[in-house]
Motif scaffolding. Structure first.
Motif, PDB file in Angstrom:
ATOM      1  N   GLY B   8       0.787  -1.240   0.000  1.00 15.93           N
ATOM      2  CA  GLY B   8       0.000   0.000   0.000  1.00 15.93           C
ATOM      3  C   GLY B   8       0.808   1.274   0.000  1.00 15.93           C
ATOM      4  O   GLY B   8       0.470   2.235   0.680  1.00 15.93           O
ATOM      5  N   ILE B   9       1.909   1.296  -0.769  1.00 13.58           N
ATOM      6  CA  ILE B   9       2.778   2.474  -0.755  1.00 13.58           C
ATOM      7  C   ILE B   9       2.166   3.607  -1.586  1.00 13.58           C
ATOM      8  O   ILE B   9       1.812   3.430  -2.758  1.00 13.58           O
ATOM      9  CB  ILE B   9       4.165   2.127  -1.329  1.00 13.58           C
ATOM     10  N   HIS B  10       2.047   4.763  -0.948  1.00 18.55           N
ATOM     11  CA  HIS B  10       1.648   6.000  -1.630  1.00 18.55           C
ATOM     12  C   HIS B  10       2.744   7.017  -1.443  1.00 18.55           C
ATOM     13  O   HIS B  10       3.315   7.107  -0.361  1.00 18.55           O
ATOM     14  CB  HIS B  10       0.358   6.566  -1.027  1.00 18.55           C
ATOM     15  N   LYS B  11       3.004   7.805  -2.490  1.00 19.28           N
ATOM     16  CA  LYS B  11       3.987   8.879  -2.333  1.00 19.28           C
ATOM     17  C   LYS B  11       3.626  10.014  -3.280  1.00 19.28           C
ATOM     18  O   LYS B  11       3.418   9.802  -4.475  1.00 19.28           O
ATOM     19  CB  LYS B  11       5.397   8.368  -2.666  1.00 19.28           C
ATOM     20  N   SER B  12       3.545  11.229  -2.730  1.00 18.64           N
ATOM     21  CA  SER B  12       3.268  12.398  -3.568  1.00 18.64           C
ATOM     22  C   SER B  12       4.392  13.400  -3.417  1.00 18.64           C
ATOM     23  O   SER B  12       4.983  13.531  -2.352  1.00 18.64           O
ATOM     24  CB  SER B  12       1.956  13.063  -3.146  1.00 18.64           C
ATOM     25  N   THR B  44      11.274   6.223  -7.771  1.00 20.31           N
ATOM     26  CA  THR B  44      10.765   6.608  -6.450  1.00 20.31           C
ATOM     27  C   THR B  44      10.561   5.368  -5.588  1.00 20.31           C
ATOM     28  O   THR B  44      10.924   5.349  -4.408  1.00 20.31           O
ATOM     29  CB  THR B  44       9.440   7.370  -6.600  1.00 20.31           C
ATOM     30  N   LEU B  45      10.008   4.329  -6.192  1.00 26.12           N
ATOM     31  CA  LEU B  45       9.774   3.089  -5.449  1.00 26.12           C
ATOM     32  C   LEU B  45      11.103   2.506  -4.970  1.00 26.12           C
ATOM     33  O   LEU B  45      11.235   2.090  -3.816  1.00 26.12           O
ATOM     34  CB  LEU B  45       9.020   2.083  -6.327  1.00 26.12           C
ATOM     35  N   ALA B  50      15.110   1.680  -0.651  1.00 31.02           N
ATOM     36  CA  ALA B  50      16.455   1.934  -0.141  1.00 31.02           C
ATOM     37  C   ALA B  50      16.448   2.733   1.150  1.00 31.02           C
ATOM     38  O   ALA B  50      17.453   2.793   1.846  1.00 31.02           O
ATOM     39  CB  ALA B  50      17.273   2.682  -1.195  1.00 31.02           C
ATOM     40  N   GLY B  51      15.310   3.395   1.439  1.00 32.37           N
ATOM     41  CA  GLY B  51      15.250   4.238   2.629  1.00 32.37           C
ATOM     42  C   GLY B  51      15.676   5.669   2.354  1.00 32.37           C
ATOM     43  O   GLY B  51      15.823   6.467   3.270  1.00 32.37           O
ATOM     44  N   LEU B  52      15.888   6.018   1.077  1.00 28.10           N
ATOM     45  CA  LEU B  52      16.299   7.379   0.727  1.00 28.10           C
ATOM     46  C   LEU B  52      15.097   8.324   0.664  1.00 28.10           C
ATOM     47  O   LEU B  52      15.249   9.531   0.686  1.00 28.10           O
ATOM     48  CB  LEU B  52      17.029   7.383  -0.622  1.00 28.10           C
ATOM     49  N   GLU B  53      13.894   7.744   0.550  1.00 29.46           N
ATOM     50  CA  GLU B  53      12.664   8.538   0.623  1.00 29.46           C
ATOM     51  C   GLU B  53      11.737   7.826   1.607  1.00 29.46           C
ATOM     52  O   GLU B  53      11.847   6.608   1.792  1.00 29.46           O
ATOM     53  CB  GLU B  53      11.933   8.589  -0.728  1.00 29.46           C
ATOM     54  N   GLN B  54      10.822   8.608   2.198  1.00 25.88           N
ATOM     55  CA  GLN B  54       9.826   7.981   3.051  1.00 25.88           C
ATOM     56  C   GLN B  54       8.474   8.030   2.352  1.00 25.88           C
ATOM     57  O   GLN B  54       8.126   9.054   1.769  1.00 25.88           O
ATOM     58  CB  GLN B  54       9.720   8.709   4.394  1.00 25.88           C
ATOM     59  N   PRO B  55       7.719   6.927   2.378  1.00 24.31           N
ATOM     60  CA  PRO B  55       6.400   6.938   1.759  1.00 24.31           C
ATOM     61  C   PRO B  55       5.417   7.748   2.602  1.00 24.31           C
ATOM     62  O   PRO B  55       5.614   7.897   3.802  1.00 24.31           O
ATOM     63  CB  PRO B  55       6.013   5.464   1.722  1.00 24.31           C
ATOM     64  N   ASP B  56       4.357   8.276   1.944  1.00 23.59           N
ATOM     65  CA  ASP B  56       3.313   8.959   2.695  1.00 23.59           C
ATOM     66  C   ASP B  56       2.459   7.939   3.446  1.00 23.59           C
ATOM     67  O   ASP B  56       1.959   8.195   4.525  1.00 23.59           O
ATOM     68  CB  ASP B  56       2.410   9.767   1.743  1.00 23.59           C
ATOM     69  N   ARG B  57       2.256   6.805   2.816  1.00 25.50           N
ATOM     70  CA  ARG B  57       1.468   5.725   3.402  1.00 25.50           C
ATOM     71  C   ARG B  57       2.089   4.407   2.998  1.00 25.50           C
ATOM     72  O   ARG B  57       2.793   4.335   1.992  1.00 25.50           O
ATOM     73  CB  ARG B  57       0.040   5.766   2.861  1.00 25.50           C
ATOM     74  N   HIS B  61       8.423  -4.302   4.355  1.00 24.62           N
ATOM     75  CA  HIS B  61       8.905  -5.315   5.295  1.00 24.62           C
ATOM     76  C   HIS B  61      10.012  -6.125   4.662  1.00 24.62           C
ATOM     77  O   HIS B  61       9.937  -6.471   3.491  1.00 24.62           O
ATOM     78  CB  HIS B  61       7.775  -6.276   5.694  1.00 24.62           C
ATOM     79  N   LEU B  62      11.050  -6.402   5.451  1.00 21.36           N
ATOM     80  CA  LEU B  62      12.069  -7.353   5.012  1.00 21.36           C
ATOM     81  C   LEU B  62      11.915  -8.558   5.923  1.00 21.36           C
ATOM     82  O   LEU B  62      12.200  -8.467   7.115  1.00 21.36           O
ATOM     83  CB  LEU B  62      13.464  -6.736   5.131  1.00 21.36           C
ATOM     84  N   GLY B  63      11.452  -9.667   5.362  1.00 19.15           N
ATOM     85  CA  GLY B  63      11.068 -10.782   6.203  1.00 19.15           C
ATOM     86  C   GLY B  63       9.897 -10.330   7.061  1.00 19.15           C
ATOM     87  O   GLY B  63       8.919  -9.801   6.554  1.00 19.15           O
ATOM     88  N   SER B  64      10.055 -10.425   8.384  1.00 15.28           N
ATOM     89  CA  SER B  64       8.956  -9.993   9.241  1.00 15.28           C
ATOM     90  C   SER B  64       9.239  -8.617   9.835  1.00 15.28           C
ATOM     91  O   SER B  64       8.460  -8.096  10.611  1.00 15.28           O
ATOM     92  CB  SER B  64       8.768 -11.024  10.362  1.00 15.28           C
ATOM     93  N   ARG B  65      10.402  -8.043   9.495  1.00 21.01           N
ATOM     94  CA  ARG B  65      10.828  -6.781  10.105  1.00 21.01           C
ATOM     95  C   ARG B  65      10.250  -5.604   9.307  1.00 21.01           C
ATOM     96  O   ARG B  65      10.358  -5.557   8.089  1.00 21.01           O
ATOM     97  CB  ARG B  65      12.351  -6.709  10.053  1.00 21.01           C
ATOM     98  N   ASP B  66       9.638  -4.626  10.013  1.00 21.64           N
ATOM     99  CA  ASP B  66       9.137  -3.424   9.354  1.00 21.64           C
ATOM    100  C   ASP B  66      10.308  -2.449   9.186  1.00 21.64           C
ATOM    101  O   ASP B  66      10.873  -1.964  10.166  1.00 21.64           O
ATOM    102  CB  ASP B  66       8.046  -2.778  10.213  1.00 21.64           C
ATOM    103  N   ILE B  67      10.689  -2.170   7.953  1.00 14.47           N
ATOM    104  CA  ILE B  67      11.841  -1.294   7.732  1.00 14.47           C
ATOM    105  C   ILE B  67      11.427   0.013   7.060  1.00 14.47           C
ATOM    106  O   ILE B  67      12.271   0.763   6.560  1.00 14.47           O
ATOM    107  CB  ILE B  67      12.917  -1.990   6.867  1.00 14.47           C
ATOM    108  N   THR B  68      10.114   0.318   7.067  1.00 11.35           N
ATOM    109  CA  THR B  68       9.620   1.483   6.325  1.00 11.35           C
ATOM    110  C   THR B  68      10.405   2.755   6.650  1.00 11.35           C
ATOM    111  O   THR B  68      10.753   3.524   5.770  1.00 11.35           O
ATOM    112  CB  THR B  68       8.132   1.719   6.636  1.00 11.35           C
ATOM    113  N   PHE B  69      10.655   2.987   7.934  1.00 13.36           N
ATOM    114  CA  PHE B  69      11.300   4.242   8.314  1.00 13.36           C
ATOM    115  C   PHE B  69      12.716   4.043   8.850  1.00 13.36           C
ATOM    116  O   PHE B  69      13.272   4.907   9.509  1.00 13.36           O
ATOM    117  CB  PHE B  69      10.436   4.986   9.333  1.00 13.36           C
TER     118      PHE B  69
END
Lengths: 587, 349
Positions: B8-12, B44-45, B50-57, B61-69
């Motif tokens: 569910g990645i959104h980015k504006s 952008t995706l 890579a973690g160079l941008e943050q999604p709006d929503r 996940h890498l495996g079970s780890r949430d790495i969004t931020f």
């Protein structure tokens, strides 16, 4: 445009669902790096406030507040506008500024054109000669003119009577000031216009030619549009510099008053601080307005040059080259003559009666200055300014360019970093008195010491090195820091191993700029030097005031000498660095 | 370790919606390509992964780890940029060693750098600066630098686009071999469909911030789910469909058989379409022929047909000659007409 990708969307991702967005944003917590970034940026803003904003506020306050601390409103401004003498100075200043601009810009354009668009030899020598005035205090231009065109000048007396006629001009007054200001602003305009001419696209000339355009048509339709922004900048720089200059009017102004000398008289002569503040505000307003106009206009510049542009190719033409040689030699000779006159005057016993050689003028023990101490004070101040200024401007450019947090703080810091370009030195000097001489200020102890002189110089000359650093940092690949971050390399290591080495040429250039300008400046420091901390440029003013023109000339020569020495050292060091790093610059 | 799950990645960026609900699963150890025209959101995706941008929503996940931020430094992802971003003041060897310093003893770093240089076949240029290397060599140094830290995921942003065609093809092979050898989860962004088809285990076709289709190269080529994918990957003809005016048929040029009027076979499956030759383009092993149908019953635009060089000798490929085109039903795809209209309205090609 509905395609099948609807299946990929989450049910919760309906458009306009703000709460989800808000929650997601809040989840991005600052780590240690973000906090360090934020604290550094706030520290930077604090320093900028102390260097620029608070002193300026103190200056404004002074202009609106009575001696007893009550609010005076526009009383002082009314006093100012009702004084015919002061209004006359305003008219004089505008006149000088206008004349300087319409003379200096075309002269500088011709030289820039002669060096950029012809095949003549010795371009670097011509350029070096044209830039000489940058290394001298503006008083020296006045002193040089006195020795050439003054009552006993070489030229005005027809080479001391060797010629059968005299060539006298009414030097003292507006003519002297205008000539001095033209010399002072010429190299600045020349540098701006050279840069503008060097980035033209030759394809446009070829296109114009194949479409049958003549020389004049090419000049009007291709050359002038392409340097339009450079021309505007040159005009604004010349107008501003000559509007606010203090050194030349002090030496050759005679009874012709301008705002800068008025302000000096109000503050030093009559101790009228409030009126001094009013004049310095009047002095700053046109400069700040011009500066903002320049920023707004030149912002549109980017699109003109593309990566496909081809450099200008000079076609052979002997007649054109001969003209270019002639003009460039004329400029070089004029600059060398001026400097030569000052050097000779400093080495002669009694101008013009006893023309024997002497070094006695370089012995300052009996002069108003008091020994060589002012010169060494200036050198010390210039070195500290170069060190502190380079570190501060580079760090601030780095922080503003590379940090990702606190956008508003970065924008405010950027604005504060470029605004000093528009501030006259006299205004900065006066503002610093008001701010730092206030016993309530915890920084009061630095008043009258070297520290306040260095701070004033750093603030005064902040903008150009800041922009040099910004340009250099912008040229670095945006992804460098991403690469570094993805490899979990510390910020400090990235900074010392990559950022600084890649910016070294810019850093050296910034340091030299600070040094040279700190050596030649008089306007900001003339209000601030302590009794036991006299400076070389101030000594020139006082020796000239005392009629000791030859010693003033000698001190000017020392300043130019120190600056040229530093410049040569810089060129040498740059050459070494270029050679050492040539492997990673070119193939 | 584990699979990358993007949900569910959104980015504006201001009013521009770069990503509109991206849902994606990337298997461990596989080579995945993000493919799409410029501006489709693929870079952008990648930057969000890579973690160079943050999604709006949305989450990563890498495996079970949430790495969004999680900041890029904490992800252990290797990145190769389009510009390579090699530090110009460091030699090839120093560039590779850059991320290793302080993380292992000096001698081990030296060995690791040598290993890496050998792996990408650049032992001889370790002391050179990036400016002294060719484009292909620079690319390989950037790759070696990215994998020197043994990252869990390798991210490649158009790594081959700055190279000459020949070098590109060669590096394509090397990159694939290397990826297989190391078994490292790899995500590559590209706008070049040939690159994606030849290299990837899984191709994600993106358009206007959405995923159009994800699948193996073969699946995408044979069964494109939308007219956009059909047109973006390989060449395809859109024809009126016999299913009615609400539909459109699509068929690739190499699946159409062209016959002269004398060698018409007894009716096979599918349609027969007589058409006049407009232009024949020689492409080495085959000709790509553009023809105008003779009875333009709703079919205005020319049809492209591939004719093998040997077959072309038997045909008369002169302008205005008439050929009979056989369109096998088994190779014909059908889409609702609205999809094509939407796509043609939206593309600028």
């Amino acid at each position: 445009m509905k395609l099948e990708s609807e299946t990929t969307a989450l049910p919760s991702s309906l458009p306009g669902e703000r709460p989800v967005l808000y929650r997601a944003k809040r989840r991005f917590r600052w780590g240690r790096a973000e906090w360090i970034q934020a604290i550094s940026l706030l520290l930077l803003l604090l320093v900028m406030m102390m260097l620029i904003v608070l002193p300026l506020l103190a200056l404004f306050r002074q202009a609106f507040v009575n001696m007893d601390g009550s609010f005076a409103g526009l009383t002082f401004f009314r006093t100012y506008l009702e004084s015919p003498a002061l209004l006359q100075s305003m008219r004089n200043t505008v006149f000088v500024s206008f004349m300087t601009t319409i003379i200096a810009v075309p002269l500088a354009f011709l030289l820039a054109y002669a060096l950029a668009r012809t095949n003549i030899r010795g371009k670097s020598l011509y350029k070096a000669a044209a830039l000489l005035p940058l290394f001298a205090p503006t008083m020296m231009h006045g002193i040089g003119l006195v020795y050439l065109f003054g009552h006993q000048g070489i030229i005005s007396t027809g080479f001391f009577g060797w010629l059968p006629f005299e060539m006298r001009i009414p030097l003292y007054g507006k003519i002297g000031i205008i000539i001095s200001e033209v010399i002072y602003t010429f190299p600045q305009a020349f540098l701006i216009l050279s840069a503008a001419l060097s980035i033209s696209d030759y394809r446009l000339y070829e296109a114009a030619e194949t479409l049958g355009a003549g020389k004049l048509r090419k000049l009007v339709t291709v050359t002038l549009p392409s340097i339009k922004y450079g021309l505007i900048s040159a005009v604004i720089v010349c107008a501003t510099l000559s509007f606010t200059d203090f050194g030349a009017p002090k030496v050759v102004g005679g009874q012709y008053n301008v705002l800068a000398t008025d302000m000096f008289k109000q503050v030093i002569g009559q101790q009228n601080m409030a009126l001094g503040a009013v004049v310095s505000i009047m002095l700053s307003i046109p400069a700040v307005v011009a500066f903002i106009i320049d920023r707004v206009i030149t912002r549109k510049q980017q699109a003109y040059i593309t990566s496909r542009s081809t450099p200008y190719m000079v076609k052979p033409s002997r007649i054109r080259d001969a003209w270019a040689h002639g003009y460039a030699s004329f400029v070089a000779l004029a600059m060398l003559l001026l400097l030569g006159a000052v050097v000779i005057a400093s080495l002669i016993k009694v101008w013009p009666y006893n023309l024997t050689f002497t070094l006695s003028k370089y012995n300052f023990t009996d002069a108003a200055a008091g020994g060589l101490a002012p010169f060494w004070n200036s050198v010390k101040m210039a070195l500290w300014t170069a060190l502190a200024g380079t570190c501060l401007t580079f760090m601030s450019a780095y922080l503003i360019e590379h940090m990702r947090v606190l956008r508003a703080v970065r924008q405010a810091s950027y604005f504060l970093s470029i605004i000093p370009l528009a501030l006259p030195g006299l205004a900065i000097g006066l503002a610093y008195i008001f701010f730092f001489n206030d016993p309530a200020n915890p920084l009061h102890p630095i008043y009258g010491t070297m520290v306040i002189l260095v701070l004033a110089n750093v603030a005064h000359f902040y903008s150009v090195p800041f922009m040099t650093a910004t340009t250099s940092l912008k040229m670095m690949d945006r992804e460098f820091s991403s690469v570094s971050a993805s490899m979990n390399v510390s910020w400090l290591r990235f900074f010392t191993r990559i950022t600084v080495p890649l910016s070294l040429p810019a850093i050296l250039e910034m340091a030299v700029y600070f040094f040279v300008n700190a050596m030649v400046t008089v306007s900001a420091v003339i209000f601030l030097y302590g009794a036991d901390l006299k400076l070389a440029s101030v000594a020139i003013v006082s020796m000239d005031d005392a009629g000791d023109t030859a010693k003033a000339a000698a001190m000017s020569v020392l300043i130019v000498g120190a600056n040229l020495l530093v410049r040569l050292a810089y060129e040498g060091l740059s050459a070494v660095i270029r050679k050492k790093t040539s492997a990673w610059r070119t193939r | 370790m584990g699979a990358l799950t993007i949900a569910g990645i959104h980015k504006s960026f201001g009013p521009f919606e770069a990503l509109r609900g991206i849902q994606l699963n990337i298997e461990q150890g596989k080579f995945t390509c993000l493919l799409g025209p410029s501006g489709c959101g693929k870079t952008t995706l990648l930057r969000i992964i890579a973690g160079l941008e943050q999604p709006d929503r949305g989450t990563v996940h890498l495996g079970s780890r949430d790495i969004t931020f999680l900041p890029p430094a904490k992800r252990s992802f290797g990145i190769v940029f389009q510009s390579y971003a090699l530090f110009p003041n460091l030699t090839a060897a120093d560039n590779i060693a850059y991320g290793l310093k302080g993380k292992m003893p000096r001698r081990q770093i030296k060995e690791k750098v040598e290993d890496m240089l050998r792996l990408v076949g650049l032992e001889s240029v370790d002391g050179r600066y990036p400016a002294q290397l060719s484009g292909g060599q620079q690319q390989r140094v950037a790759l070696a630098r990215a994998i020197a830290l043994s990252p869990e995921v390798l991210l490649l942003d158009e790594p081959l686009s700055a190279l000459d065609a020949k070098v590109r093809v060669k590096l394509r092979e090397q990159l694939c071999l290397l990826q297989e050898q190391l078994g490292i989860t790899t995500i590559m962004v590209t706008h070049d469909q040939e690159e994606a088809l030849t290299m990837a285990d899984q191709v994600i076709v993106m358009n206007e911030g959405r995923i159009e289709q994800a699948g193996t190269p073969q699946e995408l080529y044979d069964r494109p789910r939308t007219p956009f994918v059909a047109d973006f990957i390989g060449a395809i003809n859109f024809l009126p469909s016999e299913l009615g005016s609400a539909h459109v048929a699509a068929i690739r040029p190499e699946h159409i058989a062209a016959r002269g009027s004398d060698d018409l076979l007894p009716e096979e499956d599918g349609r027969l379409l007589p058409a006049k030759i407009l232009h024949a383009e020689f492409r080495g092993s085959y000709y790509r022929v553009s023809l105008q149908p003779v009875h333009p019953a709703g079919q205005q635009s020319p049809v492209l047909v591939d004719v093998s060089a040997s077959h072309a000798q038997k045909l008369d490929l002169r302008r205005d000659a008439v050929l009979h085109l056989q369109l096998p039903a088994s190779r014909t795809l059908h889409y609702p007409d609205a999809q094509l209209a939407a796509q043609q309205g939206g593309r600028g090609r």
